[in-house]
Scaffold this motif. Structure first.
Motif, short mmCIF file in Angstrom:
data_model
loop_
_atom_site.label_atom_id
_atom_site.label_comp_id
_atom_site.label_asym_id
_atom_site.label_seq_id
_atom_site.Cartn_x
_atom_site.Cartn_y
_atom_site.Cartn_z
N GLY A 110 0.83 -1.21 0.00
CA GLY A 110 0.00 0.00 0.00
C GLY A 110 0.86 1.25 0.00
N GLY A 111 0.17 2.39 0.10
CA GLY A 111 0.85 3.66 -0.04
C GLY A 111 1.82 3.99 1.09
N SER A 112 1.40 3.75 2.33
CA SER A 112 2.30 4.07 3.45
C SER A 112 3.57 3.23 3.37
CB SER A 112 1.61 3.79 4.79
OG SER A 112 0.42 4.50 4.90
N GLU A 113 3.40 1.95 3.09
CA GLU A 113 4.58 1.08 2.97
C GLU A 113 5.46 1.53 1.81
OE1 GLU A 113 3.64 -3.07 2.65
OE2 GLU A 113 2.87 -3.19 4.69
N ALA A 114 4.83 1.97 0.73
CA ALA A 114 5.62 2.42 -0.42
C ALA A 114 6.46 3.65 -0.05
CB ALA A 114 4.71 2.74 -1.60
N ASN A 115 5.83 4.60 0.65
CA ASN A 115 6.58 5.81 1.01
C ASN A 115 7.64 5.53 2.07
OD1 ASN A 115 5.32 7.45 -0.82
ND2 ASN A 115 3.66 8.02 0.57
N GLU A 116 7.32 4.65 2.99
CA GLU A 116 8.31 4.28 4.01
C GLU A 116 9.52 3.62 3.32
OE1 GLU A 116 7.25 4.14 7.61
OE2 GLU A 116 9.13 3.31 8.32
N ALA A 143 0.50 18.11 3.20
CA ALA A 143 0.62 16.88 2.42
C ALA A 143 0.12 15.72 3.24
CB ALA A 143 2.09 16.66 2.05
N TYR A 144 -0.05 14.59 2.58
CA TYR A 144 -0.31 13.34 3.30
C TYR A 144 0.50 12.25 2.62
CZ TYR A 144 -2.48 9.38 5.56
OH TYR A 144 -2.67 8.24 6.29
N HIS A 145 1.30 11.54 3.41
CA HIS A 145 2.14 10.49 2.83
C HIS A 145 1.92 9.14 3.50
CE1 HIS A 145 4.19 13.34 0.28
NE2 HIS A 145 4.52 14.09 1.31
N GLY A 146 1.01 9.08 4.46
CA GLY A 146 0.74 7.77 5.06
C GLY A 146 0.63 7.83 6.56
N SER A 147 0.34 6.68 7.14
CA SER A 147 0.01 6.64 8.56
C SER A 147 1.10 6.03 9.42
CB SER A 147 -1.29 5.86 8.75
OG SER A 147 -1.10 4.55 8.23
N CYS A 209 7.56 14.75 -2.03
CA CYS A 209 6.30 15.49 -2.22
C CYS A 209 5.34 14.73 -3.12
CB CYS A 209 6.57 16.86 -2.83
SG CYS A 209 7.19 16.76 -4.51
N GLU A 210 4.08 15.18 -3.09
CA GLU A 210 3.11 14.75 -4.07
C GLU A 210 3.23 15.73 -5.24
OE1 GLU A 210 -0.94 13.95 -2.10
OE2 GLU A 210 0.16 15.05 -0.57
N PRO A 211 3.48 15.25 -6.45
CA PRO A 211 3.63 16.19 -7.59
C PRO A 211 2.32 16.94 -7.85
CG PRO A 211 3.62 13.90 -8.34
CD PRO A 211 3.69 13.86 -6.85
N PHE A 243 8.81 11.32 -5.51
CA PHE A 243 7.42 11.71 -5.79
C PHE A 243 6.48 10.65 -5.24
CE2 PHE A 243 7.44 14.74 -9.74
CZ PHE A 243 8.05 15.72 -8.97
N ASP A 244 5.59 11.09 -4.37
CA ASP A 244 4.53 10.22 -3.87
C ASP A 244 3.40 10.29 -4.90
OD1 ASP A 244 2.22 9.26 -2.73
OD2 ASP A 244 2.49 10.25 -0.80
N GLU A 245 3.32 9.23 -5.72
CA GLU A 245 2.25 9.16 -6.73
C GLU A 245 1.25 8.05 -6.36
OE1 GLU A 245 2.21 10.42 -10.42
OE2 GLU A 245 4.25 11.21 -10.63
N VAL A 246 1.08 7.89 -5.05
CA VAL A 246 0.14 6.89 -4.55
C VAL A 246 -1.27 7.18 -5.07
CG1 VAL A 246 -0.96 6.06 -2.42
CG2 VAL A 246 1.53 6.27 -2.55
N VAL A 247 -1.63 8.46 -5.11
CA VAL A 247 -2.92 8.87 -5.66
C VAL A 247 -2.81 9.09 -7.17
CG1 VAL A 247 -4.60 10.75 -5.75
CG2 VAL A 247 -3.80 9.90 -3.54
N THR A 248 -1.79 9.84 -7.58
CA THR A 248 -1.76 10.34 -8.96
C THR A 248 -1.27 9.33 -9.98
OG1 THR A 248 0.41 11.26 -8.45
CG2 THR A 248 -1.47 12.75 -8.28
N GLY A 272 0.35 3.29 -5.48
CA GLY A 272 -0.51 2.54 -4.56
C GLY A 272 -1.90 2.46 -5.16
N LYS A 273 -2.85 2.82 -4.39
CA LYS A 273 -4.27 2.91 -4.73
C LYS A 273 -4.68 2.32 -6.10
CE LYS A 273 -4.69 6.81 -1.63
NZ LYS A 273 -5.65 6.57 -0.58
N GLY A 274 -4.51 3.10 -7.19
CA GLY A 274 -5.01 2.68 -8.50
C GLY A 274 -4.32 1.45 -9.06
C1 LIG Z 1 -0.74 10.86 -1.37
C2 LIG Z 1 -0.87 9.67 -0.48
N1 LIG Z 1 0.23 9.01 -0.10
C3 LIG Z 1 0.17 7.93 0.71
C4 LIG Z 1 -1.03 7.46 1.20
C5 LIG Z 1 -1.07 6.29 2.11
O1 LIG Z 1 -1.54 5.17 1.45
P1 LIG Z 1 -2.16 3.95 2.27
O2 LIG Z 1 -3.35 4.46 2.97
O3 LIG Z 1 -2.47 2.94 1.17
O4 LIG Z 1 -1.12 3.45 3.20
C6 LIG Z 1 -2.20 8.11 0.83
C7 LIG Z 1 -3.51 7.65 1.34
O5 LIG Z 1 -4.51 8.29 1.26
C8 LIG Z 1 -2.13 9.25 -0.01
O6 LIG Z 1 -3.23 9.93 -0.35
#
Ligand SMILES: Cc1ncc(COP(=O)(O)O)c(C=O)c1O
Length: 460
Positions: A110-116, A143-147, A209-211, A243-248, A272-274
């Motif tokens: 998932g996204g948090s693991e990807a950014n970590e 910004a939001y990069h994960g939990s 960053c998120e682009p 670049f955090d492209e978890v959303v984009t 991530g996500k998509g």
């Molecule tokens: C830009 C961005 N990065 C990272 C995450 C974290 O992804 P995940 O919730 O799959 O761990 C999110 C989740 O909303 C996000 O919007």
């Protein structure tokens, strides 16, 4: 459960819910972009499952078939011991079709693991190259990069970080270059220079960053001047750009990566996500060849892992999602349809005095709300207008997502729309119409609540 099973409350469930005061509608099934609740209501999903995930909608038969087939063959093994065909093929296909500029792919869940993982990769890159002093990260505040604790530290949102700050590394953050603070991007670059000078550029590992922002500041991207300036500073100081492209990523903004629309190439990208489109939890970290080479020519180990990394089932799902995106030309559809969708949304809410801005990139759209009394201040925090919009939309049978970051000081109430790429023109029109009706209704509520003098100042 509520008495009829239609909703779930914290006092009637064994689940530990996110918000203990919220009564959650119980979802039974989905079909295309329509959600069906347990009590027979239909909700039009304008936010891909609420978290910008289900880009193919619900019931994508090709993906479901691929998942079933893979599960029958083998669904799981640990990638410490083996590789597997879906993982190998998905990595090849991502580099072939999505990001030819990248050299290697590491899969996660998932996204948090990807950014970590990206963060650890950036750190490892410098350590392997004999620069162990480089650890700091600079990133935009809003910004939001994960939990996880490491990814939470990458955002500068104090309200989000509390009460966990003792666990979080003290990275530096820049205010966003929005119309409110810095329309040209100059202030952000000046601040970047100031921070580099203050901490010493030789201690900086990465700019993260998120682009194009997701939930934190929907569809916002800094001005071109900022990107060019950032590129120059990378060249001069040797940090990496992640670049955090978890959303984009995976087409959300109308290109495979949002990076492809910007005058800068990142060293590391996360997805991530998509990528799993809601059919399996999967994320990925992609890096350019020179980042991989640092490990290749150094310790030859990047031994960070999670149990499900690169497992056959999620990778088979990722492959099927990618195939559907390519075969149906969906990224192109998002690119071509996105500007019109933004214009239609803007026109539909143009009479609303609390809407300041409608932003859009592909099928990622953001609506910024402001105080209608002066058209620019944040709405009062206590009003929580974004949540009012989310709730009113739900009552009108529309799923949108809100973000209410006022206490952080960099953005106020924002609404996010991120429809599935497969939404038909009729469905998109219906989303716009229901959203406009929602804004009219909440506008009235807000006006009534604010009946009083205009606020004294704007922003933070
Ligand atoms: C830009 C961005 N990065 C990272 C995450 C974290 O992804 P995940 O919730 O799959 O761990 C999110 C989740 O909303 C996000 O919007």
């Amino acid at each position: 459960m509520g008495a009829d099973g239609a909703t779930v409350r914290s006092d009637g469930t064994s689940v530990f819910p996110r918000l203990l005061d919220l009564e959650y509608p119980n979802i039974e099934r989905g079909e295309g972009v329509w959600l069906h609740t347990a009590d027979g209501r239909q909700i039009l999903d304008a936010c891909s499952g609420g978290a910008m995930v289900t880009c193919l909608g619900y019931g994508a038969s090709e993906v479901i078939a691929a998942a079933a087939e893979q599960a029958e063959r083998i669904s799981y093994m640990y990638n410490h011991h083996f590789s597997n065909e879906p993982q190998e093929r998905l990595a090849d296909r991502l580099i072939e079709a999505v990001a030819p500029e990248m050299g290697r792919v590491r899969f996660v869940s998932g996204g948090s693991e990807a950014n970590e993982t990206a963060l650890r990769l950036a750190r490892s890159y410098h350590v392997e190259r004999g620069q162990p002093d480089r650890w700091r990260v600079i990133s935009p505040a809003q910004a939001y990069h994960g939990s996880t604790m490491a990814t939470l530290a990458l955002s500068g949102r104090r309200a989000l970080q509390e009460p966990h700050t003792p666990y979080l590394a003290g990275h530096a953050h820049l205010p966003p270059a929005t119309w409110r603070f810095d329309p040209s991007g100059k202030a952000a670059l000046d601040e970047l220079d100031r921070v580099l000078e203050e901490v010493g550029p030789e201690t900086v590992a990465a700019f993260f960053c998120e682009p194009v922002s997701g939930a934190a500041l929907p569809a916002y991207s800094p001005p071109e001047r900022f990107w060019r300036g950032l590129d120059e500073r990378r060249e001069e100081h040797g940090f990496l750009i992640c670049f955090d492209e978890v959303v984009t990523g995976m087409g959300r903004t109308g290109s495979w990566l949002a990076a492809h629309q910007l005058p800068i190439e990142p060293d590391v990208v996360t997805l991530g996500k998509g990528l799993g489109a809601g059919y399996a939890p999967i994320g990925a970290v992609l890096c350019r060849e020179h980042v991989y080479e640092a490990i290749d020519e150094g310790s030859r180990e990047f031994d960070l892992g999670h149990t499900w990394d690169g497992a056959p089932l999620p990778c088979a799902v990722g492959l099927a999602v990618l195939d559907v995106l390519v075969e149906r030309g969906l990224v192109q559809r998002v690119r071509e349809r996105g500007p019109g969708l933004r214009a239609e949304l803007e026109a539909a809410v143009s009479g609303a005095e609390m809407v300041r801005e409608v932003r859009g990139r592909g099928f990622l759209l953001g609506v910024e709300l402001v105080d209608p009394r002066d058209g620019e201040s944040f709405l009062p925090h206590e009003l929580d207008a974004a949540t009012l919009v989310e709730q009113a939309a739900m009552d009108l049978g529309l799923l949108v997502t809100s973000s209410h970051s006022t206490p952080d000081g960099y953005a106020g109430d924002e609404i996010l729309l991120a429809p599935a790429y497969v939404s038909t023109d009729e469905e998109l029109a219906e989303m716009v119409e229901r959203f406009a009706a929602t804004i009219v209704e909440v506008g009235r509520t807000v006006r009534a609540a604010l009946a009083g003098p205009a606020p004294a100042g704007r922003g933070r």
